[in-house]
Design a protein around this motif. Sequence first.
Motif, PDB file in Angstrom:
ATOM      1  N   ASP A 116      16.666 -68.179 -29.318  1.00 15.86           N
ATOM      2  CA  ASP A 116      17.636 -67.130 -29.656  1.00 15.86           C
ATOM      3  C   ASP A 116      18.024 -66.288 -28.444  1.00 15.86           C
ATOM      4  OD1 ASP A 116      17.703 -67.940 -32.293  1.00 15.86           O
ATOM      5  OD2 ASP A 116      16.303 -66.385 -32.995  1.00 15.86           O
ATOM      6  N   GLU A 117      17.166 -66.287 -27.411  1.00 17.55           N
ATOM      7  CA  GLU A 117      17.458 -65.533 -26.190  1.00 17.55           C
ATOM      8  C   GLU A 117      18.517 -66.215 -25.317  1.00 17.55           C
ATOM      9  OE1 GLU A 117      16.276 -62.457 -25.215  1.00 17.55           O
ATOM     10  OE2 GLU A 117      15.458 -62.398 -27.243  1.00 17.55           O
ATOM     11  N   ILE A 118      18.752 -67.488 -25.564  1.00 20.23           N
ATOM     12  CA  ILE A 118      19.785 -68.210 -24.813  1.00 20.23           C
ATOM     13  C   ILE A 118      21.134 -67.684 -25.298  1.00 20.23           C
ATOM     14  CG2 ILE A 118      20.765 -70.489 -24.286  1.00 20.23           C
ATOM     15  CD1 ILE A 118      17.849 -70.102 -23.301  1.00 20.23           C
ATOM     16  N   PRO A 119      22.028 -67.294 -24.393  1.00 20.58           N
ATOM     17  CA  PRO A 119      23.327 -66.769 -24.831  1.00 20.58           C
ATOM     18  C   PRO A 119      24.050 -67.751 -25.763  1.00 20.58           C
ATOM     19  CG  PRO A 119      23.024 -66.413 -22.487  1.00 20.58           C
ATOM     20  CD  PRO A 119      21.882 -67.282 -22.941  1.00 20.58           C
ATOM     21  N   PRO A 120      24.700 -67.217 -26.809  1.00 18.89           N
ATOM     22  CA  PRO A 120      25.350 -68.075 -27.813  1.00 18.89           C
ATOM     23  C   PRO A 120      26.316 -69.104 -27.216  1.00 18.89           C
ATOM     24  CG  PRO A 120      25.395 -65.791 -28.525  1.00 18.89           C
ATOM     25  CD  PRO A 120      24.847 -65.806 -27.126  1.00 18.89           C
ATOM     26  N   GLN A 121      27.079 -68.720 -26.205  1.00 22.35           N
ATOM     27  CA  GLN A 121      28.039 -69.665 -25.629  1.00 22.35           C
ATOM     28  C   GLN A 121      27.342 -70.845 -24.967  1.00 22.35           C
ATOM     29  OE1 GLN A 121      27.609 -66.493 -24.763  1.00 22.35           O
ATOM     30  NE2 GLN A 121      27.939 -66.138 -22.586  1.00 22.35           N
ATOM     31  N   LEU A 122      26.129 -70.646 -24.460  1.00 20.19           N
ATOM     32  CA  LEU A 122      25.361 -71.754 -23.894  1.00 20.19           C
ATOM     33  C   LEU A 122      24.721 -72.581 -25.001  1.00 20.19           C
ATOM     34  CD1 LEU A 122      23.630 -70.122 -20.795  1.00 20.19           C
ATOM     35  CD2 LEU A 122      25.687 -71.534 -20.868  1.00 20.19           C
ATOM     36  N   ARG A 123      24.191 -71.914 -26.033  1.00 18.22           N
ATOM     37  CA  ARG A 123      23.598 -72.644 -27.161  1.00 18.22           C
ATOM     38  C   ARG A 123      24.623 -73.576 -27.806  1.00 18.22           C
ATOM     39  NH1 ARG A 123      21.201 -67.721 -28.988  1.00 18.22           N
ATOM     40  NH2 ARG A 123      22.648 -67.746 -30.731  1.00 18.22           N
ATOM     41  N   GLU A 124      25.872 -73.133 -27.884  1.00 18.94           N
ATOM     42  CA  GLU A 124      26.917 -73.964 -28.475  1.00 18.94           C
ATOM     43  C   GLU A 124      27.140 -75.246 -27.677  1.00 18.94           C
ATOM     44  OE1 GLU A 124      30.425 -71.578 -28.925  1.00 18.94           O
ATOM     45  OE2 GLU A 124      29.367 -70.120 -30.186  1.00 18.94           O
ATOM     46  N   MET A 125      26.899 -75.192 -26.379  1.00 17.63           N
ATOM     47  CA  MET A 125      27.076 -76.364 -25.517  1.00 17.63           C
ATOM     48  C   MET A 125      25.859 -77.283 -25.572  1.00 17.63           C
ATOM     49  SD  MET A 125      28.933 -74.304 -22.393  1.00 17.63           S
ATOM     50  CE  MET A 125      28.491 -75.488 -21.174  1.00 17.63           C
ATOM     51  N   MET A 126      24.840 -76.902 -26.317  1.00 16.52           N
ATOM     52  CA  MET A 126      23.614 -77.690 -26.438  1.00 16.52           C
ATOM     53  C   MET A 126      23.572 -78.410 -27.777  1.00 16.52           C
ATOM     54  SD  MET A 126      20.869 -74.915 -25.018  1.00 16.52           S
ATOM     55  CE  MET A 126      19.517 -75.874 -25.672  1.00 16.52           C
ATOM     56  N   ASP A 127      24.701 -78.937 -28.244  1.00 14.64           N
ATOM     57  CA  ASP A 127      24.759 -79.498 -29.586  1.00 14.64           C
ATOM     58  C   ASP A 127      24.038 -80.832 -29.727  1.00 14.64           C
ATOM     59  OD1 ASP A 127      26.542 -81.048 -28.166  1.00 14.64           O
ATOM     60  OD2 ASP A 127      28.072 -81.035 -29.721  1.00 14.64           O
ATOM     61  N   ASN A 128      23.618 -81.444 -28.662  1.00 12.29           N
ATOM     62  CA  ASN A 128      22.917 -82.718 -28.740  1.00 12.29           C
ATOM     63  C   ASN A 128      21.586 -82.636 -27.985  1.00 12.29           C
ATOM     64  OD1 ASN A 128      22.683 -85.328 -29.686  1.00 12.29           O
ATOM     65  ND2 ASN A 128      23.689 -86.226 -27.913  1.00 12.29           N
ATOM     66  N   VAL A 129      20.866 -81.542 -28.249  1.00 11.18           N
ATOM     67  CA  VAL A 129      19.565 -81.318 -27.622  1.00 11.18           C
ATOM     68  C   VAL A 129      18.553 -81.046 -28.740  1.00 11.18           C
ATOM     69  CG1 VAL A 129      18.217 -79.879 -26.048  1.00 11.18           C
ATOM     70  CG2 VAL A 129      20.622 -80.335 -25.554  1.00 11.18           C
ATOM     71  N   ALA A 130      17.485 -81.817 -28.746  1.00 10.38           N
ATOM     72  CA  ALA A 130      16.410 -81.621 -29.722  1.00 10.38           C
ATOM     73  C   ALA A 130      15.244 -80.931 -29.028  1.00 10.38           C
ATOM     74  CB  ALA A 130      15.969 -82.961 -30.297  1.00 10.38           C
ATOM     75  N   ILE A 131      14.630 -79.983 -29.722  1.00 13.02           N
ATOM     76  CA  ILE A 131      13.509 -79.243 -29.153  1.00 13.02           C
ATOM     77  C   ILE A 131      12.249 -79.600 -29.937  1.00 13.02           C
ATOM     78  CG2 ILE A 131      12.575 -76.953 -28.681  1.00 13.02           C
ATOM     79  CD1 ILE A 131      15.451 -76.136 -28.090  1.00 13.02           C
ATOM     80  N   PHE A 132      11.218 -79.959 -29.187  1.00 10.63           N
ATOM     81  CA  PHE A 132       9.955 -80.378 -29.782  1.00 10.63           C
ATOM     82  C   PHE A 132       8.818 -79.515 -29.247  1.00 10.63           C
ATOM     83  CE2 PHE A 132      12.664 -84.108 -29.565  1.00 10.63           C
ATOM     84  CZ  PHE A 132      12.561 -84.621 -30.856  1.00 10.63           C
ATOM     85  N   ILE A 133       7.862 -79.248 -30.106  1.00  8.12           N
ATOM     86  CA  ILE A 133       6.631 -78.587 -29.695  1.00  8.12           C
ATOM     87  C   ILE A 133       5.541 -79.653 -29.744  1.00  8.12           C
ATOM     88  CG2 ILE A 133       4.913 -76.828 -30.238  1.00  8.12           C
ATOM     89  CD1 ILE A 133       7.230 -75.289 -31.647  1.00  8.12           C
ATOM     90  N   GLU A 134       4.881 -79.840 -28.623  1.00 11.01           N
ATOM     91  CA  GLU A 134       3.783 -80.809 -28.526  1.00 11.01           C
ATOM     92  C   GLU A 134       2.530 -80.051 -28.086  1.00 11.01           C
ATOM     93  OE1 GLU A 134       3.944 -84.138 -29.094  1.00 11.01           O
ATOM     94  OE2 GLU A 134       6.096 -84.176 -29.498  1.00 11.01           O
ATOM     95  N   ASP A 135       1.375 -80.633 -28.358  1.00  7.41           N
ATOM     96  CA  ASP A 135       0.128 -79.992 -27.939  1.00  7.41           C
ATOM     97  C   ASP A 135       0.054 -79.871 -26.422  1.00  7.41           C
ATOM     98  OD1 ASP A 135      -0.767 -79.675 -30.541  1.00  7.41           O
ATOM     99  OD2 ASP A 135      -1.922 -81.533 -30.519  1.00  7.41           O
ATOM    100  N   ARG A 136       0.280 -80.989 -25.751  1.00  8.39           N
ATOM    101  CA  ARG A 136       0.175 -81.012 -24.288  1.00  8.39           C
ATOM    102  C   ARG A 136       0.960 -82.197 -23.754  1.00  8.39           C
ATOM    103  NH1 ARG A 136      -3.605 -83.609 -26.446  1.00  8.39           N
ATOM    104  NH2 ARG A 136      -4.891 -81.904 -27.168  1.00  8.39           N
ATOM    105  N   TYR A 137       1.271 -82.144 -22.464  1.00 12.26           N
ATOM    106  CA  TYR A 137       1.945 -83.238 -21.781  1.00 12.26           C
ATOM    107  C   TYR A 137       0.930 -84.340 -21.511  1.00 12.26           C
ATOM    108  CZ  TYR A 137       4.306 -85.844 -18.092  1.00 12.26           C
ATOM    109  OH  TYR A 137       4.873 -86.839 -17.339  1.00 12.26           O
ATOM    110  N   GLU A 138       1.314 -85.572 -21.803  1.00 12.14           N
ATOM    111  CA  GLU A 138       0.455 -86.722 -21.511  1.00 12.14           C
ATOM    112  C   GLU A 138       1.045 -87.466 -20.316  1.00 12.14           C
ATOM    113  OE1 GLU A 138      -2.374 -87.255 -22.972  1.00 12.14           O
ATOM    114  OE2 GLU A 138      -2.150 -85.823 -24.621  1.00 12.14           O
TER     115      GLU A 138
END
Length: 123
Positions: free
Chosen positions: A19-41
């Motif tokens: 939500d801290e990302i400015p709305p105009q930038l978030r709108e340009m991220m329409d094909n980005v998926a965000i994942f939460i993982e335990d750790r990087y492997e």
Amino acid sequence: MAFEMDDDAFADAVERALDEIPPQLREMMDNVAIFIEDRYEPGPHEDPDTVLLGLYDGVPLTERGMDWGDVPMPDRIFIYQEPILQMCDSEEEVIDEVTITMVHEVAHHFGIDDATLHELGWG
């Protein structure tokens, strides 16, 4: 000492960071998926001790040409919960670190490299 936070609270911190990302930038991220993982492997050719807080996996917008597909696979941003909690002592620190990590990975989506992020005070 690691801060303890349940998965739902951590997911809320990630949502707040997004939500801290400015709305105009978030709108340009329409094909980005965000994942939460335990750790990087780390992969087989990487240092097994590699620790990441986040990772952008995709093709930055600045590197996409006219031949970029009509419906490419989504870019992915990973936020790694365990290392963030390991470095934080409070919920406020977790929220700050998640926000910094999210901004960092979103910046990579827009083609901003680590050196530029450091110059801008984000690294």
